[in-house]
Scaffold this active site. Structure first.
Site, PDB file in Angstrom:
ATOM      1  N   ASP A 101       0.803  -1.225   0.000  1.00 52.66           N
ATOM      2  CA  ASP A 101       0.000   0.000   0.000  1.00 52.66           C
ATOM      3  C   ASP A 101       0.839   1.280   0.000  1.00 52.66           C
ATOM      4  O   ASP A 101       1.791   1.411   0.778  1.00 52.66           O
ATOM      5  CB  ASP A 101      -0.962   0.003   1.200  1.00 52.66           C
ATOM      6  N   ARG A 268     -11.584  -0.487   4.857  1.00 45.71           N
ATOM      7  CA  ARG A 268     -10.129  -0.582   5.048  1.00 45.71           C
ATOM      8  C   ARG A 268      -9.619   0.485   6.011  1.00 45.71           C
ATOM      9  O   ARG A 268     -10.022   1.643   5.942  1.00 45.71           O
ATOM     10  CB  ARG A 268      -9.415  -0.416   3.701  1.00 45.71           C
TER      11      ARG A 268
HETATM   12  C1  SIN Z   1      -6.523  -3.058  -1.286  1.00 41.01           C
HETATM   13  O1  SIN Z   1      -5.605  -3.010  -2.095  1.00 41.01           O
HETATM   14  O2  SIN Z   1      -6.441  -2.556  -0.169  1.00 41.01           O
HETATM   15  C2  SIN Z   1      -7.817  -3.788  -1.648  1.00 41.01           C
HETATM   16  C3  SIN Z   1      -7.656  -5.266  -1.477  1.00 41.01           C
HETATM   17  C4  SIN Z   1      -8.958  -6.003  -1.688  1.00 41.01           C
HETATM   18  O3  SIN Z   1      -9.970  -5.400  -2.048  1.00 41.01           O
HETATM   19  O4  SIN Z   1      -8.983  -7.217  -1.498  1.00 41.01           O
END
Ligand code: SIN
Length: 279
Positions: A101, A268
């Site tokens: 990330d 998230r």
């Molecule tokens: C992300 O890259 O944070 C998304 C991952 C996901 O949707 O599984």
């Protein structure tokens, strides 16, 4: 004392943790046991966690400092929680490319957590890959070359920019820069385990510092293929209430886009990290 149970999901990385309700006020021992499992397995999974956004945030705060994502707004009352959403008519999913990330930030996040709210009947799994193993399996000669290199990472690569376009249209954050660029060591020494991990990724890495993109491409392309070899990976199948918590310093992930016509929604949270250090 804690009663959690930790079951590895592959030989490479990932473990499923049971015996804990994350909505409860966790004891320090339980938090320490979860952190140990997380450092050992790089990504940990929990099932059937009925967490409100406030409870999700409270759990995240036991492990670090939640931070906002530069490009997409968070929930109204919880700006640190972003919806990872794909609607029925959309073609491209958020995060559908191998990456760690926001590696284009000077201080990239230590960790991320996702909790599943709505998932397709089939599809929409997430892959994870172990960057310690990716580094350790290289030859001594290649390790020596990579140990001395720095990579330039950008938020603007076309393939990754496409994965956030739909969300930027309906929930883009004002004040985001046009492009974020950061140079980081190609081999990152993990600040907690002391282990070395490969820290380039196909979504964000543009070139090696001091070299052109053309000069960098052959070695980077080799590393992108090598670092996601099946024996370095695991695959997680979501159910509503599943929670994944991964270490961006030593793991990459990739959301599989195989559920066209269906909706998928996860929440998230990203936790603040430190400036990556080389060997
Ligand atoms: C992300 O890259 O944070 C998304 C991952 C996901 O949707 O599984």
């Amino acid at each position: 004392m804690t009663s959690i149970s930790v079951q590895p999901v592959t030989g490479a990385l990932g473990a499923e943790i049971s015996g804990v309700d994350l909505a409860k006020d966790l004891s320090d021992d339980t938090v320490a046991a979860i952190r140990r499992a997380w450092l050992q397995h790089l990504v940990i999974f929990f099932r059937d966690q009925d967490l409100s956004p406030a409870e999700f945030l409270a759990f995240a705060r036991r492990f670090g400092e939640p931070i906002e994502y530069p490009f997409v707004k968070g929930l109204d009352e919880f700006p640190e929680i972003i919806p990872v959403l794909k609607l029925e008519h959309e073609r491209v999913n958020f995060g559908g490319i191998w990456h760690s990330d926001t590696a284009y930030l000077d201080v990239p996040p230590m960790a991320s957590m996702l909790v599943a709210r709505e998932v397709p009947v089939a599809g929409g799994d997430t892959l994870f890959a172990n960057m310690y193993l990716a580094y350790e399996w290289l030859s001594a000669g290649m390790k020596r070359v990579l140990d001395g290199l720095v990579a330039v990472n950008s938020s603007s690569n076309a393939d990754v920019s496409r994965t956030r376009e739909d969300r930027m249209k309906d929930s883009g954050r004002t004040g985001a820069r046009e492009e974020y660029v950061a140079a980081h060591p190609v081999v990152r020494v993990h600040p907690e385990t002391g282990r070395r991990a490969l820290y380039v990724n196909v979504a964000h890495t543009v070139r090696f510092e001091g070299m052109t993109q053309e000069e960098s491409a052959p070695l980077l392309e080799y590393l992108y293929r090598h670092q996601v070899r099946p024996e370095f990976t695991c695959r997680f199948r979501w159910r509503p209430g599943s929670l994944a918590f991964w270490d961006n310093r030593c793991a990459q992930h990739n959301a599989i886009n195989d559920y066209q016509g269906h909706r998928r929604l996860l929440h998230r949270i990203t936790l603040a990290g430190d400036t990556p250090k080389g060997p």
